[in-house]
Design an enzyme around this catalytic site. Structure first.
Site, short mmCIF file in Angstrom:
data_model
loop_
_atom_site.label_atom_id
_atom_site.label_comp_id
_atom_site.label_asym_id
_atom_site.label_seq_id
_atom_site.Cartn_x
_atom_site.Cartn_y
_atom_site.Cartn_z
N LYS A 185 -11.53 -5.06 4.02
CA LYS A 185 -12.48 -5.50 5.04
C LYS A 185 -13.87 -5.85 4.51
O LYS A 185 -14.64 -6.52 5.21
CB LYS A 185 -12.64 -4.41 6.13
CG LYS A 185 -11.40 -4.20 6.95
CD LYS A 185 -11.20 -5.35 7.91
CE LYS A 185 -9.80 -5.43 8.44
NZ LYS A 185 -9.15 -6.72 8.31
N PRO B 296 -11.94 0.28 0.45
CA PRO B 296 -11.22 -0.99 0.32
C PRO B 296 -9.85 -1.04 1.00
O PRO B 296 -9.27 -2.11 1.12
CB PRO B 296 -11.09 -1.17 -1.20
CG PRO B 296 -11.33 0.18 -1.79
CD PRO B 296 -12.18 0.93 -0.84
N TYR C 244 0.89 -1.17 0.00
CA TYR C 244 0.00 0.00 0.00
C TYR C 244 0.92 1.21 0.00
O TYR C 244 1.70 1.38 0.94
CB TYR C 244 -0.87 0.05 1.26
CG TYR C 244 -1.89 -1.07 1.41
CD1 TYR C 244 -1.53 -2.31 1.90
CD2 TYR C 244 -3.23 -0.85 1.09
CE1 TYR C 244 -2.46 -3.33 2.06
CE2 TYR C 244 -4.18 -1.87 1.26
CZ TYR C 244 -3.78 -3.10 1.74
OH TYR C 244 -4.70 -4.10 1.90
N TYR D 38 -5.66 -6.00 10.63
CA TYR D 38 -5.58 -6.47 9.24
C TYR D 38 -5.95 -7.95 9.14
O TYR D 38 -6.68 -8.36 8.24
CB TYR D 38 -4.16 -6.24 8.68
CG TYR D 38 -4.10 -6.32 7.18
CD1 TYR D 38 -4.48 -5.25 6.39
CD2 TYR D 38 -3.67 -7.48 6.54
CE1 TYR D 38 -4.44 -5.32 5.00
CE2 TYR D 38 -3.63 -7.56 5.16
CZ TYR D 38 -4.01 -6.48 4.40
OH TYR D 38 -3.98 -6.56 3.02
P1 RFL Z 1 -22.55 -8.16 -3.04
O1 RFL Z 1 -21.32 -8.87 -3.42
O2 RFL Z 1 -22.81 -6.82 -3.61
O3 RFL Z 1 -23.76 -9.13 -3.39
C1 RFL Z 1 -25.09 -8.69 -3.32
C2 RFL Z 1 -25.89 -9.51 -4.31
O4 RFL Z 1 -27.26 -9.09 -4.24
C3 RFL Z 1 -27.75 -8.99 -5.56
N1 RFL Z 1 -28.89 -8.07 -5.61
C4 RFL Z 1 -30.16 -8.49 -5.73
N2 RFL Z 1 -30.71 -9.71 -5.77
C5 RFL Z 1 -32.04 -9.80 -5.90
N3 RFL Z 1 -32.85 -8.70 -6.02
C6 RFL Z 1 -32.35 -7.45 -5.99
N4 RFL Z 1 -33.14 -6.38 -6.15
C7 RFL Z 1 -30.94 -7.31 -5.82
N5 RFL Z 1 -30.12 -6.24 -5.75
C8 RFL Z 1 -28.88 -6.72 -5.62
C9 RFL Z 1 -26.57 -8.48 -6.36
O5 RFL Z 1 -26.72 -8.75 -7.75
C10 RFL Z 1 -25.44 -9.26 -5.73
O6 RFL Z 1 -25.21 -10.49 -6.38
O7 RFL Z 1 -22.67 -8.01 -1.45
P2 RFL Z 1 -22.21 -9.00 -0.27
O8 RFL Z 1 -22.59 -10.41 -0.57
O9 RFL Z 1 -22.64 -8.33 0.97
O10 RFL Z 1 -20.61 -9.03 -0.34
C11 RFL Z 1 -19.89 -7.88 0.00
C12 RFL Z 1 -18.65 -7.76 -0.88
O11 RFL Z 1 -19.01 -8.00 -2.24
C13 RFL Z 1 -18.04 -6.38 -0.76
O12 RFL Z 1 -17.97 -5.96 0.58
C14 RFL Z 1 -16.63 -6.31 -1.30
O13 RFL Z 1 -16.52 -6.79 -2.61
C15 RFL Z 1 -16.23 -4.84 -1.26
N6 RFL Z 1 -15.15 -4.60 -2.15
C16 RFL Z 1 -13.94 -4.99 -1.74
N7 RFL Z 1 -13.78 -5.54 -0.50
C17 RFL Z 1 -12.60 -5.96 -0.10
O14 RFL Z 1 -12.50 -6.50 1.01
N8 RFL Z 1 -11.50 -5.80 -0.93
C18 RFL Z 1 -11.61 -5.27 -2.18
O15 RFL Z 1 -10.66 -5.18 -2.90
C19 RFL Z 1 -12.85 -4.82 -2.63
N9 RFL Z 1 -13.00 -4.28 -3.86
C20 RFL Z 1 -15.35 -4.03 -3.42
C21 RFL Z 1 -14.25 -3.90 -4.28
C22 RFL Z 1 -16.61 -3.60 -3.84
C23 RFL Z 1 -16.81 -3.04 -5.10
N10 RFL Z 1 -18.13 -2.56 -5.45
C24 RFL Z 1 -19.23 -2.79 -4.56
C25 RFL Z 1 -18.44 -1.77 -6.53
C26 RFL Z 1 -14.42 -3.39 -5.54
C27 RFL Z 1 -15.69 -2.95 -5.97
C28 RFL Z 1 -15.77 -2.45 -7.37
C1 PHB Z 2 -7.37 -6.72 -3.99
O1 PHB Z 2 -8.30 -6.51 -4.79
O2 PHB Z 2 -6.51 -7.59 -4.21
C2 PHB Z 2 -7.28 -5.91 -2.76
C3 PHB Z 2 -8.13 -4.84 -2.59
C4 PHB Z 2 -8.04 -4.07 -1.44
C5 PHB Z 2 -7.12 -4.40 -0.47
C6 PHB Z 2 -6.28 -5.48 -0.64
C7 PHB Z 2 -6.36 -6.24 -1.79
O3 PHB Z 2 -7.02 -3.64 0.65
#
Ligand code: RFL
Ligand code: PHB
Length: 389
Positions: free
Chosen positions: A296, A292, A200, A384
């Site tokens: 977490k 992000p 980072y 972490y």
């Molecule tokens: P999700 O993964 O958003 O899944 C929710 C699901 O609900 C569906 N849904 C519906 N289904 C039925 N009817 C409706 N009306 C609905 N509306 C929505 C969606 O299609 C989806 O399949 O939430 P969940 O399961 O709570 O999981 C959480 C994680 O996905 C999220 O916290 C992380 O991905 C956040 N996040 C990241 N977290 C990390 O720890 N490290 C990362 O690098 C990281 N990168 C990210 C991310 C989140 C991003 N978002 C939200 C844009 C990068 C991005 C781009």
């Molecule tokens: C990853 O997408 O690999 C990722 C994103 C956020 C973090 C660490 C890893 O803090």
């Protein structure tokens, strides 16, 4: 149709909860608006805490994660040419696992059929009804026909934009929010990572993160103003920016390659309280968002699911109403600590547009303190790797 728990959303939260309930003999149905392929096409988190790893182990779905995941003993904070290593294994006795959210979701999705977990993809117009009663229901449209699922509980696992949280009356809720003045531009490429551990970096040009999915697939990020458009970022421009921000040594090890995916995600801190209202329990991004920095988001979804599953086991197996009543407070206590950590690491590692020399001096002092204090490093390491559930 009738079931005990109607789960809305087949992201990691909904699928994990569905599998855990099913393994406990608690009947449930998962409703997802998108197709399975669409859900798998979203590139998101990459670092798993112990809680997420242990839930996959409890389900016996850890085979591919054990074979393909990369256990990491540490990660790095860079400030210009200075590199501070946080030795999480030495400081906490634990590790994190580098294994993508896409892969976790794929493992959960592929096991649904053989374990009898019903997941209905392409469910449109999902709506929640009677959540304040003991007999809530969910309606949805599939192939042009409206259907209804009657349940004892609804689990809202439908992410930040889903309908579950919105079904809770505003008079019963409180929202906390902080929007950041930048987003993370991410690039995924089939090239070896520039370093064997995550970096980072706080650089005068802005933030950068070097991460990975495997020994041959890299994931990198740079922060950009919210006004930027992804079309204006050629692959070369992204690689140049990464090389400028990550420090000379990492930059010299960067292998460039065509982007498999690139996108800009805005950064936000958000908490919705309470996480239960009547017969509706919220899990994951439906209830909270973290920036992000600190990785977490997915892990908080997993810890919510752990608490929600315990509460529902209490209700269905032990007739314990208090278990469900206590869900929100238990989950929120951990949510707020992850919010704090993600926010503080974001503040430490990014150059905010309104920051002046004083704020920068505070960053330098804090990084210097971390570099020279085992206590400070331990605090970062235990957050972490994931606080206890
Ligand atoms: P999700 O993964 O958003 O899944 C929710 C699901 O609900 C569906 N849904 C519906 N289904 C039925 N009817 C409706 N009306 C609905 N509306 C929505 C969606 O299609 C989806 O399949 O939430 P969940 O399961 O709570 O999981 C959480 C994680 O996905 C999220 O916290 C992380 O991905 C956040 N996040 C990241 N977290 C990390 O720890 N490290 C990362 O690098 C990281 N990168 C990210 C991310 C989140 C991003 N978002 C939200 C844009 C990068 C991005 C781009
Ligand atoms: C990853 O997408 O690999 C990722 C994103 C956020 C973090 C660490 C890893 O803090």
């Amino acid at each position: 149709m009738k079931t005990r728990v109607a789960i809305i959303g087949a992201g990691p939260a909904g699928l994990l909860l569905g599998h855990l309930l099913k393994a406990e003999g608690i009947d449930c149905i998962v409703l997802e608006r998108q197709t399975g392929d669409y859900v798998l096409g979203r590139i998101r988190a990459g670092v798993l805490e112990q809680i997420t790893v242990s839930l996959m182990r409890r389900l016996g779905l850890d085979g591919r994660m054990n074979a393909e995941g990369l256990p990491h003993d540490g990660f790095n904070l860079a400030d210009g040419e200075r590199l501070i290593r946080i030795d999480i294994a030495e400081l906490t006795g634990k590790q994190v696992m580098v294994y993508g959210q896409t892969e976790i979701t794929r493992d959960l999705m592929q096991a649904a059929g053989s374990r009898g977990l019903a997941v209905i993809y392409g469910a449109e117009d999902v709506a929640l009804h009677d959540i304040e009663s003991d007999a809530p229901s969910v309606t949805y449209t599939k192939d042009g026909t409206q259907r209804r699922i009657e349940a004892r509980f609804i689990a809202g696992c439908d992410g930040f934009h889903g309908p579950s949280r919105k079904a809770i009356p505003a008079s019963a809720a409180r929202e906390f929010e902080r929007v950041y003045p930048f987003g993370w531009l991410g690039i995924l490429a089939d090239v070896p990572p520039c370093n064997h551990e995550l970096i980072y970096a706080n650089h005068e040009r802005g933030f950068a993160l070097a991460s990975m999915r495997s020994d041959t697939r890299s994931r990198y990020y740079v922060d950009v103003p919210l006004t930027e458009h992804i079309e204006d970022w050629s692959d070369d421009r992204i690689w140049d920016e990464l090389a400028a921000r990550l420090g000379l040594e990492a930059a010299s090890n960067i292998v460039r390659g065509p982007a498999l995916e690139k996108s800009i995600a805005p950064l936000r801190s958000y908490v919705f309280e309470p996480m239960r209202h009547g017969s509706l329990l919220l899990c994951g991004d439906a209830a909270h968002i973290v920036p992000p920095t600190g990785a977490k988001g997915l892990n908080l979804a997993a810890s919510d699911v752990h608490y929600a599953c315990d509460a529902l086991i209490g209700y269905f197996h032990r007739n314990d109403n208090d278990a469900v009543a206590g869900y929100s407070a238990k989950a929120l206590a951990r949510v707020w600590k992850s919010e704090r950590f993600s926010w503080s690491l974001t503040k430490l590692m990014h150059r905010f547009p309104d920051d002046g020399p004083f704020e920068r001096a505070m960053q330098v002092a804090e990084l210097d303190y971390i570099a020279n204090s085992v206590a400070a490093q331990t605090s970062i390491a235990e957050n972490y790797v994931g606080l206890p559930v």
